[in-house]
Design a protein around this motif. Structure first.
Motif, PDB file in Angstrom:
ATOM      1  N   UNK A   1       0.718  -1.240  -0.072  1.00 30.93           N
ATOM      2  CA  UNK A   1       0.041  -0.235   0.041  1.00 30.93           C
ATOM      3  C   UNK A   1       0.944   1.044   0.027  1.00 30.93           C
ATOM      4  N   UNK A   2       0.534   2.066  -0.786  1.00 31.05           N
ATOM      5  CA  UNK A   2       1.426   3.273  -0.896  1.00 31.05           C
ATOM      6  C   UNK A   2       0.698   4.397   0.300  1.00 31.05           C
ATOM      7  N   UNK A   3       1.486   5.517   0.546  1.00 35.83           N
ATOM      8  CA  UNK A   3       1.149   6.350   1.819  1.00 35.83           C
ATOM      9  C   UNK A   3      -0.258   6.812   1.534  1.00 35.83           C
ATOM     10  N   UNK A   4      -0.556   7.294   0.355  1.00 27.66           N
ATOM     11  CA  UNK A   4      -2.042   7.788   0.524  1.00 27.66           C
ATOM     12  C   UNK A   4      -3.251   6.802   0.670  1.00 27.66           C
ATOM     13  N   UNK A   5      -2.876   5.585   0.245  1.00 31.52           N
ATOM     14  CA  UNK A   5      -3.852   4.543   0.133  1.00 31.52           C
ATOM     15  C   UNK A   5      -3.989   4.152   1.791  1.00 31.52           C
ATOM     16  N   UNK A   6      -2.903   4.126   2.312  1.00 26.96           N
ATOM     17  CA  UNK A   6      -2.698   3.789   3.925  1.00 26.96           C
ATOM     18  C   UNK A   6      -3.071   4.831   4.740  1.00 26.96           C
ATOM     19  N   UNK A   7      -2.863   6.063   4.265  1.00 31.57           N
ATOM     20  CA  UNK A   7      -3.740   7.228   4.987  1.00 31.57           C
ATOM     21  C   UNK A   7      -5.262   7.047   4.945  1.00 31.57           C
ATOM     22  N   UNK A   8      -5.605   6.892   3.752  1.00 29.76           N
ATOM     23  CA  UNK A   8      -7.172   6.920   3.611  1.00 29.76           C
ATOM     24  C   UNK A   8      -7.974   5.811   4.318  1.00 29.76           C
ATOM     25  N   UNK A   9      -7.101   4.713   4.328  1.00 26.44           N
ATOM     26  CA  UNK A   9      -7.430   3.465   5.041  1.00 26.44           C
ATOM     27  C   UNK A   9      -7.664   3.754   6.582  1.00 26.44           C
ATOM     28  N   UNK A  10      -6.605   4.490   7.029  1.00 30.38           N
ATOM     29  CA  UNK A  10      -6.836   4.796   8.631  1.00 30.38           C
ATOM     30  C   UNK A  10      -7.695   5.704   8.927  1.00 30.38           C
ATOM     31  N   UNK A  11      -7.858   6.824   8.008  1.00 28.46           N
ATOM     32  CA  UNK A  11      -9.217   7.733   8.100  1.00 28.46           C
ATOM     33  C   UNK A  11     -10.301   6.932   8.002  1.00 28.46           C
ATOM     34  N   UNK A  12     -10.678   6.155   7.054  1.00 35.00           N
ATOM     35  CA  UNK A  12     -11.985   5.423   7.001  1.00 35.00           C
ATOM     36  C   UNK A  12     -12.311   4.600   8.356  1.00 35.00           C
TER      37      UNK A  12
END
Length: 110
Positions: A1-12
């Motif tokens: 997972x790239x940074x943005x994908x991981x960041x959106x996952x954590x936000x969700x």
């Protein structure tokens, strides 16, 4: 997972079961309640009445019950095929790819 994908996952994950405004990489926005999450997708319940025909996104259009066919009361009664399940639906399921999310904002309930 790239940074943005991981960041959106954590936000969700942090805002599970919250009413949010999701912004997609094509600029479209959709509001709804986050109901589920996996490594690839976020699952939302969106209020009926919104434009539910967004190209590229999968809608779960299963109709439960046989609403609208029972003895003059939409969503209630015998339909000729089976029984309805009570109240009419107010939300529709929407599945969005996490990779397409660019922003997520929590909205107040009214």
């Amino acid at each position: 997972m790239n940074y943005n994908h991981q960041h959106m996952y954590e936000l969700c994950k942090q805002h599970m079961h919250s009413y949010v405004l999701a912004e997609m990489n094509d600029g479209s926005q959709i509001d709804g309640i986050i109901t589920g999450l996996d490594d690839e997708c976020v699952y939302m319940a969106i209020p009926l009445g919104q434009d539910n025909q967004m190209p590229g996104y999968h809608h779960d259009n299963r109709q439960f019950g046989f609403g609208g066919f029972g003895y003059g009361y939409p969503g209630y009664g015998y339909s000729g095929y089976g029984y309805g399940y009570g109240r009419p639906r107010r939300f529709r399921r929407l599945i969005l790819p996490l990779a397409a999310l660019t922003a997520l904002s929590v909205l107040p309930w009214y």
